[in-house]
Structures are given as structure tokens and as C-alpha cells.
Design an enzyme around this catalytic site. Sequence first.
Site, mmCIF file in Angstrom:
data_model
loop_
_atom_site.group_PDB
_atom_site.id
_atom_site.type_symbol
_atom_site.label_atom_id
_atom_site.label_comp_id
_atom_site.label_asym_id
_atom_site.label_seq_id
_atom_site.Cartn_x
_atom_site.Cartn_y
_atom_site.Cartn_z
ATOM 1 N N ASP A 69 0.822 -1.363 0.065
ATOM 2 C CA ASP A 69 0.045 0.025 0.162
ATOM 3 C C ASP A 69 1.176 1.449 -0.212
ATOM 4 O O ASP A 69 0.739 2.763 -0.319
ATOM 5 C CB ASP A 69 -0.671 -0.227 1.326
ATOM 6 C CG ASP A 69 -0.191 -0.207 2.774
ATOM 7 O OD1 ASP A 69 0.943 -0.074 2.268
ATOM 8 O OD2 ASP A 69 -1.450 0.152 3.416
ATOM 9 N N GLU A 70 1.744 1.117 0.312
ATOM 10 C CA GLU A 70 2.525 2.572 0.457
ATOM 11 C C GLU A 70 3.529 3.169 -1.414
ATOM 12 O O GLU A 70 3.891 3.984 -0.823
ATOM 13 C CB GLU A 70 4.582 2.286 1.275
ATOM 14 C CG GLU A 70 3.852 1.820 3.096
ATOM 15 C CD GLU A 70 5.265 1.780 4.002
ATOM 16 O OE1 GLU A 70 6.150 2.813 3.675
ATOM 17 O OE2 GLU A 70 5.512 1.107 4.740
ATOM 18 N N TYR A 92 12.116 2.202 0.383
ATOM 19 C CA TYR A 92 11.315 1.361 -0.496
ATOM 20 C C TYR A 92 10.406 1.618 -1.100
ATOM 21 O O TYR A 92 10.443 0.351 -1.981
ATOM 22 C CB TYR A 92 11.359 0.994 1.360
ATOM 23 C CG TYR A 92 9.989 -0.654 0.960
ATOM 24 C CD1 TYR A 92 10.136 -1.496 0.573
ATOM 25 C CD2 TYR A 92 8.947 -0.521 1.805
ATOM 26 C CE1 TYR A 92 9.075 -2.934 1.176
ATOM 27 C CE2 TYR A 92 7.907 -0.961 1.713
ATOM 28 C CZ TYR A 92 7.842 -2.285 1.358
ATOM 29 O OH TYR A 92 7.044 -3.389 0.892
#
Length: 286
Positions: A69-70, A92
Site C-alpha cells: 500500500d505504500e 522502499y
Amino acid sequence: GDICEPDFIKQLFETEKIDIVLHFAAQTHVDLSFWHALEFTYVNVYGTNVLVAAAHEASVEKFVYVSTDEVYGGSTDEEFDESSPKRPTNPYASSKAAAECFVQSYWERYQFPVVITRSSNVYGPHQYPEKVIPKFISLLQQNRKCCIHGSGLQRRNFLYATDVVEAFLTVLKEGKPGEIYNIGTNFEMSITQLAKELIHLIKKTSSESEMEHWMDYVKDRPSNDLRYPMNSEKMHNLGWRPKVPWREGITKTIEWYTENFHNWKNSEKALEPFPVTEPFAQLGGP
């Protein structure tokens, strides 16, 4: 073997009868990604490229890329669906977003049957204690304080491991090639509230002052998104919904760490407020 070793991966597909690939392999620790952005790019982007290329050459039936979801970046009110733009805010998330583009290109160019999933935070037994839930549990079980980054007001959605497994089985069976699926939950809590929940369960207290005693606020990471609210209607339409209630999942998780924390290699290092960085040893090269 390592997904960043093309010869090994090529040999693997040539010698094993692989018909489906679920690609979970990645560097995933957000804090560490600020210190080791190159390693995250190498493993998450280059490694994914090696794997999807080999899978395409081997004509596998389905390639599921497990994203996060990031990639959407943070939001205080907007709910993200699969068509929302990607606005990653840390190395990331940026590496996962870039890898998604490589995977998607194999569908666009070759009609290679790829599926991308983006899930909320996963928790449960067997998770390495660098992640927030096992870290807080392990610290409290050792009579140490929960280390909370910044204000602790950041909110996260938590999915129990078996619910995520059910989601992947659903995607394997029902997921359509070329599609993206959000695997999310409406269950959300702030990091401070998470700490209080765990203190209540492990230290058997509801006293606000006693709870404060077990919390230690440390400096924040360079970027820390407030929320990742996702719409998972596409997954619901495939027949999946999360089933495990928070209290049931967290109780099982606490019990597991009581018995098994000591079995982790370098587990004590994982409990530091910030990751203990080590030099990046690159295996081979692009």
C-alpha cells in the site's frame, strides 16, 4: 538461491516444473531503506526484473507480484483504489513502485499473465521482530519500553497473516491477468494506540500513567506517512474479505512470541529503535 543471480534463476526454471510464481522476495524495512537505498533498488527492482524475465521465458501460467500500500504515498482522507497514482515517499516504496512498472510492462508488451497485489500491514506469528507489532511485543516481554517514532499519531491498517494467505489463494484462482488488487482492511489504529493495546494485554494494566511508563518516544524517520487508506472492493468482488478479529489475531501473536522469540537469529538487534546498519555486500551485479 538469490533472485539477483540470473544464472541461478534461469537454471531453476529450466530444471523445475514451475507453473505459478508468487513473488514475495524483497527488502522491506522502511527505516533501513533510507540508509541502504541502493540495496533496496538492487534487490527489489533488479531482482524482480530477473525473476519476471525468467518466468516469461519459461511461460509460467501466472506471475503474482506482491507489492505494498505504500506505493500510493500517504493520505489523511483520500481512499486509494487501484487506479490511484503512485506517489511513494521512501526508498522502499519507490523500489516497489518501480518493480511494479517492470512487471506490468510484461503484460503490456507480451500479454504475460501478471497480477499485482498491494496489501496493508501484515502481522502474526513468525514475523521477524524488526516490524512494529513483534518488536513492541518482544520489548514488553523483556520489560523494555515500546520505542515510538515521532508523534505516534501515524495510523496503520493491520491484516492477520491467515487473512492475507486467503487473499493470495483467491488471487491465484480468480485474479485476472494484467490487473492490480488492493488487499486491505478497514481495521486501523495509531502506533500509540497499538502500543497501549499491547501494554494492556501484556502488562495487564489499564492505567494511563502506567501505560505511559512503557512508551518511549524517539525521533521520527526522515519521512513517515500518516495513513494508507485503501479501497479493496475489487478483492471483495472476487469473494475475499478479512475474517480474523484483531483481539483473536493479536492474542495468538503474543502467545507465539512468548515461546519463540529466542529462536530468531540476531533478534536483539531488531529491537533497537532504529535499524543497526551493516555494509551492503552486493552479490554479483546488474
